[in-house]
Motif scaffolding. Structure first.
Motif, PDB file in Angstrom:
ATOM      1  N   TYR A 120     -82.523 -94.977 -23.318  1.00  0.00           N
ATOM      2  CA  TYR A 120     -83.173 -96.276 -23.170  1.00  0.00           C
ATOM      3  C   TYR A 120     -82.129 -97.373 -23.348  1.00  0.00           C
ATOM      4  O   TYR A 120     -81.175 -97.234 -24.111  1.00  0.00           O
ATOM      5  CB  TYR A 120     -84.294 -96.466 -24.200  1.00  0.00           C
ATOM      6  CG  TYR A 120     -84.006 -95.842 -25.547  1.00  0.00           C
ATOM      7  CD1 TYR A 120     -83.156 -96.468 -26.460  1.00  0.00           C
ATOM      8  CD2 TYR A 120     -84.553 -94.618 -25.890  1.00  0.00           C
ATOM      9  CE1 TYR A 120     -82.877 -95.887 -27.685  1.00  0.00           C
ATOM     10  CE2 TYR A 120     -84.270 -94.022 -27.106  1.00  0.00           C
ATOM     11  CZ  TYR A 120     -83.431 -94.664 -28.002  1.00  0.00           C
ATOM     12  OH  TYR A 120     -83.140 -94.070 -29.211  1.00  0.00           O
ATOM     13  N   CYS A 121     -82.306 -98.435 -22.625  1.00  0.00           N
ATOM     14  CA  CYS A 121     -81.529 -99.661 -22.816  1.00  0.00           C
ATOM     15  C   CYS A 121     -82.475-100.701 -23.384  1.00  0.00           C
ATOM     16  O   CYS A 121     -83.520-100.978 -22.798  1.00  0.00           O
ATOM     17  CB  CYS A 121     -80.930-100.137 -21.500  1.00  0.00           C
ATOM     18  SG  CYS A 121     -80.139-101.761 -21.630  1.00  0.00           S
ATOM     19  N   ASP A 123     -81.300-103.819 -24.580  1.00  0.00           N
ATOM     20  CA  ASP A 123     -80.684-105.148 -24.599  1.00  0.00           C
ATOM     21  C   ASP A 123     -81.642-106.210 -24.076  1.00  0.00           C
ATOM     22  O   ASP A 123     -81.675-107.341 -24.576  1.00  0.00           O
ATOM     23  CB  ASP A 123     -79.402-105.160 -23.757  1.00  0.00           C
ATOM     24  CG  ASP A 123     -78.286-104.357 -24.388  1.00  0.00           C
ATOM     25  OD1 ASP A 123     -78.407-104.008 -25.582  1.00  0.00           O
ATOM     26  OD2 ASP A 123     -77.296-104.064 -23.683  1.00  0.00           O
TER      27      ASP A 123
END
Length: 257
Positions: A120-121, A123
């Protein structure tokens, strides 16, 4: 900067899981939640909601919890479209109250392995919250490197995001007062060392993610990481948001007083 808060709305709270009808949404409850959140506009919030009657029936029909192949791949679309429709209504209701909510679908940016999130990202979630946006995620079907696809519960999202984003307060609003003991009384505090003394039943309605047992399992994993969380009745949402006694259950690390 205010403490970051994760609030998870149970699927049983915002949909009718008991009637047997698919996709019955409790819009009056959603509106009450939105009005309550508007009173706490200064908090930094990430919202997660369960699927309830919008997603669990489809996932069960296609047996997604057991894995996905070319034989049942249609279930990925059918399950996701059901939960994303609920998500759209949640976001719309919040925005109608002036809350800068925005949909974030796990299917589009998360990957699992054997039912556990592994890729998962996050940001974009940090950036959204820094701008005062309220990301709204939900239990969803996601691709799985071992099973083809799987169901990721809102409770697993709570655990992963609380840990990865450094959330300071975690609350699960449900249709019960908290974790209930055998006599029906609320267990006010639960620590990992006490878990073996508690008997937890599953949900009586269709739930492919484990019901209350699934919640407690994920929150005890958080406690093992030193992170406290809370389970309370939806009617006590304002108490949780204000930091007052919500009358529910605190799931606590061993060394917290």
């Amino acid at each position: 900067m205010p403490d970051r808060i994760i609030l998870k709305l149970g699927g049983s709270v915002i949909t009718d899981k008991e009637s047997g009808e698919v996709g019955v949404i409790r819009e009056n409850i959603l509106q009450e939640v939105a009005r309550s959140l508007k009173e706490f506009a200064d908090i930094s919030l990430l919202l997660i909601h369960g699927a309830g009657s919008c997603g669990h029936p489809q996932a069960q029909q296609y047996k997604i919890q057991y894995g996905v192949s070319t034989e049942n791949r249609e279930g990925i679309y059918e399950t996701h479209i059901a939960v994303s429709g609920l998500n759209e209504l949640v976001v719309k209701t919040l925005r109608n109250e002036g809350i800068e909510a925005i949909s974030v679908h796990p299917l589009e940016g998360m990957v699992a392995s054997e039912g556990e999130l592994t890729g998962y990202c996050l940001d974009h979630l940090n950036l959204m919250m820094s701008l005062g946006l309220v990301p709204v995620l939900h239990g969803d079907v996601v691709m799985d490197t071992k099973k083809g696809a799987c169901i990721i519960s809102g409770d697993q999202l709570v655990r992963v995001l609380a840990q990865q984003l450094g959330m300071k307060r975690i609350g699960l609003a449900t249709d019960v007062a908290g974790l209930l003991d055998a006599d029906g009384s609320v267990v006010r505090e639960l620590r990992p060392s006490m878990a073996h003394t508690i008997r937890i039943g599953g949900s009586g309605s269709v739930d492919v993610t484990g019901g209350m047992k699934g919640k407690i399992t994920e929150l005890l994993r958080l406690a093992d990481m030193g992170i406290e969380s809370n389970i309370f009745h939806i009617s006590r949402l304002k108490e949780f948001l204000s930091g007052a006694d919500h009358g529910g259950t605190r799931i606590m690390p061993e060394d917290v007083a």
